[in-house]
Design a protein around this motif. Structure first.
Motif, PDB file in Angstrom:
ATOM      1  N   GLY A 160       0.818  -1.215   0.000  1.00 13.18           N
ATOM      2  CA  GLY A 160       0.000   0.000   0.000  1.00 13.18           C
ATOM      3  C   GLY A 160       0.849   1.262   0.000  1.00 13.18           C
ATOM      4  N   PHE A 161       1.833   1.320   0.883  1.00 18.00           N
ATOM      5  CA  PHE A 161       2.709   2.493   0.922  1.00 18.00           C
ATOM      6  C   PHE A 161       3.571   2.582  -0.334  1.00 18.00           C
ATOM      7  CE2 PHE A 161       2.073   2.597   5.608  1.00 18.00           C
ATOM      8  CZ  PHE A 161       1.644   3.904   5.689  1.00 18.00           C
ATOM      9  N   GLY A 162       4.051   1.451  -0.793  1.00 17.58           N
ATOM     10  CA  GLY A 162       4.915   1.447  -1.971  1.00 17.58           C
ATOM     11  C   GLY A 162       4.216   1.924  -3.230  1.00 17.58           C
ATOM     12  N   THR A 163       2.952   1.571  -3.383  1.00 20.85           N
ATOM     13  CA  THR A 163       2.228   1.993  -4.582  1.00 20.85           C
ATOM     14  C   THR A 163       1.690   3.417  -4.462  1.00 20.85           C
ATOM     15  OG1 THR A 163       0.186   0.981  -3.766  1.00 20.85           O
ATOM     16  CG2 THR A 163       1.572  -0.357  -5.207  1.00 20.85           C
ATOM     17  N   SER A 164       1.487   3.904  -3.259  1.00 19.66           N
ATOM     18  CA  SER A 164       0.917   5.240  -3.086  1.00 19.66           C
ATOM     19  C   SER A 164       1.967   6.347  -3.006  1.00 19.66           C
ATOM     20  CB  SER A 164       0.065   5.285  -1.814  1.00 19.66           C
ATOM     21  OG  SER A 164      -0.994   4.373  -1.920  1.00 19.66           O
ATOM     22  N   THR A 165       3.183   6.022  -2.665  1.00 20.70           N
ATOM     23  CA  THR A 165       4.211   7.040  -2.481  1.00 20.70           C
ATOM     24  C   THR A 165       4.508   7.840  -3.755  1.00 20.70           C
ATOM     25  OG1 THR A 165       5.177   5.759  -0.692  1.00 20.70           O
ATOM     26  CG2 THR A 165       6.570   7.443  -1.679  1.00 20.70           C
ATOM     27  N   PRO A 166       4.670   7.208  -4.929  1.00 27.05           N
ATOM     28  CA  PRO A 166       4.920   8.025  -6.125  1.00 27.05           C
ATOM     29  C   PRO A 166       3.775   8.987  -6.440  1.00 27.05           C
ATOM     30  CG  PRO A 166       5.443   5.730  -6.553  1.00 27.05           C
ATOM     31  CD  PRO A 166       4.771   5.782  -5.226  1.00 27.05           C
ATOM     32  N   GLU A 167       2.546   8.563  -6.225  1.00 29.82           N
ATOM     33  CA  GLU A 167       1.403   9.444  -6.463  1.00 29.82           C
ATOM     34  C   GLU A 167       1.408  10.606  -5.483  1.00 29.82           C
ATOM     35  OE1 GLU A 167      -1.687   6.654  -5.961  1.00 29.82           O
ATOM     36  OE2 GLU A 167      -1.158   5.544  -7.762  1.00 29.82           O
ATOM     37  N   LEU A 168       1.749  10.338  -4.246  1.00 33.65           N
ATOM     38  CA  LEU A 168       1.816  11.393  -3.237  1.00 33.65           C
ATOM     39  C   LEU A 168       2.881  12.422  -3.607  1.00 33.65           C
ATOM     40  CD1 LEU A 168       1.057  12.563  -0.442  1.00 33.65           C
ATOM     41  CD2 LEU A 168       2.859  11.110   0.502  1.00 33.65           C
TER      42      LEU A 168
END
Length: 103
Positions: free
Chosen positions: A46-54
């Motif tokens: 979850g964190f790995g996939t959301s970090t670039p978007e953030l």
């Protein structure tokens, strides 16, 4: 030519090494706290996939381009939902009767 490829390769190696260190450290901390492996995996993904978007959204907002941040959020959610529904349909297709198809 080397001035382009060398930083790219070094950056990729550092990215892989940093990701490996982050995952190993997070797993050790979670195991020490008694967290199940499933929760560890889901949280890291979850964190790995959301970090670039953030990062993209924050940079766009700071640059005064809220449209890019908004489009990033909407596009990401649409893609995630459609990918999950599509993969679920491929793994477990729904059985529909022929009378239901005629309607």
């Amino acid at each position: 030519m080397l001035d382009v490829w060398l930083p790219l390769i070094v950056g990729l190696v550092l990215l892989i090494a940093g990701g490996d260190v982050l995952v190993r450290g997070a797993v050790k901390v979670a195991e020490h706290l008694g967290v199940s492996p499933l929760v560890i995996g889901l949280t890291l993904v979850g964190f790995g996939t959301s970090t670039p978007e953030l990062v993209t959204s924050v940079q766009a907002a700071l640059a005064g381009s809220p449209g890019i941040a908004f489009g990033n959020i909407i596009g990401s959610n649409i893609a995630n939902i459609l990918l999950i529904v599509g993969i679920s349909a491929m793994v477990f297709p729904l059985a529909v009767s022929s009378s239901g198809l005629r309607r």
